[in-house]
Design a protein around this motif. Structure first.
Motif, mmCIF file in Angstrom:
data_model
loop_
_atom_site.group_PDB
_atom_site.id
_atom_site.type_symbol
_atom_site.label_atom_id
_atom_site.label_comp_id
_atom_site.label_asym_id
_atom_site.label_seq_id
_atom_site.Cartn_x
_atom_site.Cartn_y
_atom_site.Cartn_z
ATOM 1 N N SER A 283 -22.809 16.463 5.253
ATOM 2 C CA SER A 283 -21.944 15.455 4.550
ATOM 3 C C SER A 283 -20.931 14.809 5.773
ATOM 4 N N GLN A 284 -20.932 13.566 5.320
ATOM 5 C CA GLN A 284 -19.835 12.952 6.280
ATOM 6 C C GLN A 284 -18.486 13.322 6.646
ATOM 7 N N THR A 285 -17.998 14.104 5.588
ATOM 8 C CA THR A 285 -16.783 14.734 5.565
ATOM 9 C C THR A 285 -17.009 16.240 5.220
ATOM 10 N N LEU A 286 -16.422 17.124 6.031
ATOM 11 C CA LEU A 286 -16.508 18.690 5.602
ATOM 12 C C LEU A 286 -15.045 19.198 5.432
ATOM 13 N N VAL B 65 -24.846 12.500 5.456
ATOM 14 C CA VAL B 65 -25.132 12.104 3.956
ATOM 15 C C VAL B 65 -23.798 11.317 3.411
ATOM 16 N N ALA B 66 -23.859 10.365 3.236
ATOM 17 C CA ALA B 66 -22.722 9.710 2.744
ATOM 18 C C ALA B 66 -22.682 9.522 1.210
ATOM 19 N N PRO B 67 -21.287 9.542 0.621
ATOM 20 C CA PRO B 67 -21.398 9.448 -0.975
ATOM 21 C C PRO B 67 -21.710 8.053 -1.469
ATOM 22 N N GLN B 68 -21.813 7.074 -0.793
ATOM 23 C CA GLN B 68 -22.194 5.970 -0.968
ATOM 24 C C GLN B 68 -22.754 4.799 0.119
ATOM 25 N N LYS C 98 -20.879 0.145 4.235
ATOM 26 C CA LYS C 98 -21.767 -0.268 5.582
ATOM 27 C C LYS C 98 -20.685 0.125 6.719
ATOM 28 N N ALA C 99 -19.499 0.059 6.756
ATOM 29 C CA ALA C 99 -18.448 0.492 7.740
ATOM 30 C C ALA C 99 -18.468 1.932 8.086
ATOM 31 N N ALA C 100 -18.689 2.797 7.086
ATOM 32 C CA ALA C 100 -18.797 4.075 7.386
ATOM 33 C C ALA C 100 -20.178 4.598 7.901
ATOM 34 N N ARG C 101 -21.398 3.565 7.600
ATOM 35 C CA ARG C 101 -22.685 4.002 8.353
ATOM 36 C C ARG C 101 -22.792 3.551 9.747
ATOM 37 N N ASP D 105 -27.901 10.652 14.124
ATOM 38 C CA ASP D 105 -29.059 10.001 14.420
ATOM 39 C C ASP D 105 -29.449 8.930 13.042
ATOM 40 N N ASP D 106 -28.766 9.431 12.011
ATOM 41 C CA ASP D 106 -29.072 8.390 10.934
ATOM 42 C C ASP D 106 -28.109 8.587 9.784
ATOM 43 N N VAL D 107 -28.190 7.868 8.605
ATOM 44 C CA VAL D 107 -27.026 7.862 7.633
ATOM 45 C C VAL D 107 -27.816 7.687 6.492
ATOM 46 N N LEU D 108 -27.844 8.655 5.412
ATOM 47 C CA LEU D 108 -28.349 8.690 4.129
ATOM 48 C C LEU D 108 -27.387 8.269 3.190
ATOM 49 N N ALA D 109 -27.520 7.560 2.294
ATOM 50 C CA ALA D 109 -26.422 7.298 1.123
ATOM 51 C C ALA D 109 -27.067 7.751 -0.268
#
Length: 464
Positions: free
Chosen positions: A55-58, A84-87, A90-93, A102-106
């Protein structure tokens, strides 16, 4: 551990972890779960994951902190970490990619896209693992130090492949304002000429639903010259099915929702850095393999190579019904040279003798240093007369010119003794009888002993 690989899922929310575990275990991945940064270092050591989904934030950290912990473990330095982002922010990605993820999945993402991305990342991980030696914490190269970068990032070549020249020009102009990459724009119609030029480090391509475009992607991944080139696809929308297809056809990364110069550059930097490391590992592996077959003093092949080469020559000669020859050559009174002039002088004699004999042998066969001052010569498709003539030329090339030594005013004379054995095809044998290599070498050695006993500086033959 599942044959598919181990995936570590980190999320402070239990339902998120469970959902990912269900999706991944259904595809036969082994899933390990965690919920916070605390204790993660130990979990990484125990589970040795092939991929980390976090998760992006723990509760006590971020995905960037997870990446740092993974990179701190030498055994896991090439393990991809995906946020893994909650939505689809773009800025967070962009922030996650700039932090080295290595990547961001939303969320929400379809199973097909998740699993395609996992397969793509694990393929890259497996490729890196194949380049590892027995100690995975060391780079390939038989424990040698890490090599310098093969190509600085700013010098990397990036090819842009789009359906229309206008789109390619727009992408190139946008990227050229933010990077020093060597950019070039192409369309599928001029692909042949593009492939004849310098091989790009990365190809940025436009993904379309056109079957020919996806086939081209697979073709690029299968070609020898572009097999290791980074392939990054750009989709105009968030078509998960098309993105999944592109990943399974060989794309290393996918940019969803259209071309974004900032995101594209971040992905290029990440992927080219990984490619650079793998290129270093391949180059080091090639050096190690070459060095394992070569005598460092003379530059000739070594005994290990000689035995393999003789096996091959013996087999091919038997199949073709041709004769072969084995010679053992030994420099005469070499110990006296070392004792009188020193080992550095002896090394000079060995190196020069090797150069002279290699020139005589040429393409007729191989020559290898198989002992201190002993050399093996193997000849295929030869006769006794030809082999004997070449052996005598070898003696002459050592005898005819004195050897210059360092710190010695006068050159010294050196001679060589050679034992020779030749075989003749047995035309009555069907199938052809294999040559007994060990017996041939023993016969050549006996002939060498006879040459030494007979006064040296000569060739003696052994009966086949």
């Amino acid at each position: 551990m599942s044959a598919q690989g181990t995936i570590l899922v980190l999320d402070g929310t239990a339902t998120n972890r469970i959902m990912l575990k269900v999706q991944l275990t259904a595809a036969w991945y082994h899933v390990v779960q965690g919920e916070r940064l605390q204790g993660l270092a130990g979990l990484l050591r125990r589970s040795k994951p092939d991929l980390v989904l976090t998760s992006q934030t723990l509760p006590d950290g971020t995905a960037a902190d997870v990446k740092k912990l993974v990179m701190a473990n030498p055994d896991l330095i090439d393990v991809p970490v995906v946020a893994v982002a909650p939505q689809n922010d773009k800025a967070a990605r962009l922030k996650a990619l700039s932090d080295g993820l290595d990547d961001v999945l939303a969320y929400p993402f379809k199973d097909t896209f998740l699993l395609a991305r996992v397969r793509s990342l694990l393929r890259t991980r497996a490729e890196t693992q194949e380049l590892q030696v027995s100690s995975p914490s060391d780079p390939i190269g038989f424990a040698e130090p890490t090599a310098a970068q093969i190509m600085p990032a700013e010098a990397a070549r990036v090819a842009i492949l789009t359906q229309s020249p206008n789109t390619g020009a727009l992408w190139r102009n946008a990227l050229s304002q933010q990077t020093q990459y060597k950019l070039s724009a192409h369309t599928p119609s001029n692909l042949h000429g593009f492939l004849l030029g310098p091989v790009p480090d990365a190809i940025l391509f436009e993904v379309s639903a056109c079957p020919s475009g996806l086939n081209l992607l697979a073709d690029l991944k299968s070609r020898g010259i572009t097999r290791h080139t980074v392939l990054i696809g750009v989709l105009e929308d968030d078509n998960a099915e098309l993105a999944s297809e592109a990943l399974d056809r060989g794309a290393d990364a996918i940019c969803l929702t259209g071309f974004c110069p900032e995101e594209t550059l971040l992905r290029l930097e990440n992927q080219i850095a990984r490619k650079t490391r793998r290129d270093q590992m391949r180059a080091s592996l090639r050096r190690g393999v070459v060095e394992s077959w070569v005598d460092p003093l003379t530059g000739l092949h070594n005994r290990r190579y000689a035995m393999r080469a003789m096996d091959q020559i013996a087999y091919q000669s038997a199949q073709a019904g041709q004769g072969l020859a084995v010679m053992l050559a030994d420099l005469d009174h070499f110990k006296a040279i070392n004792d009188t002039f020193g080992h550095s002088a002896g090394d000079c004699v060995l190196a020069e003798a090797a150069t002279r004999m290699a020139k005589v042998v040429g393409s007729a066969g191989f020559i290898a240093r198989v002992g201190g001052e002993e050399f093996m010569i193997g000849l295929s498709n030869t006769t006794q007369t030809k082999a004997l003539e070449l052996a005598r030329h070898l003696c002459e090339c050592i005898r005819e010119k004195s050897f210059d030594l360092p710190d010695t005013l006068e050159p010294i004379s050196v001679t060589v003794s050679i034992g020779l054995i030749t075989t003749h095809p047995n035309e009555s044998s069907h199938p052809p009888e294999p040559v007994q290599l060990e017996g041939l070498i023993k016969s050549a050695d006996s002939a060498l002993y006879a040459a030494k006993s007979g006064g040296r500086d000569q060739v003696q033959q052994s009966a086949a």
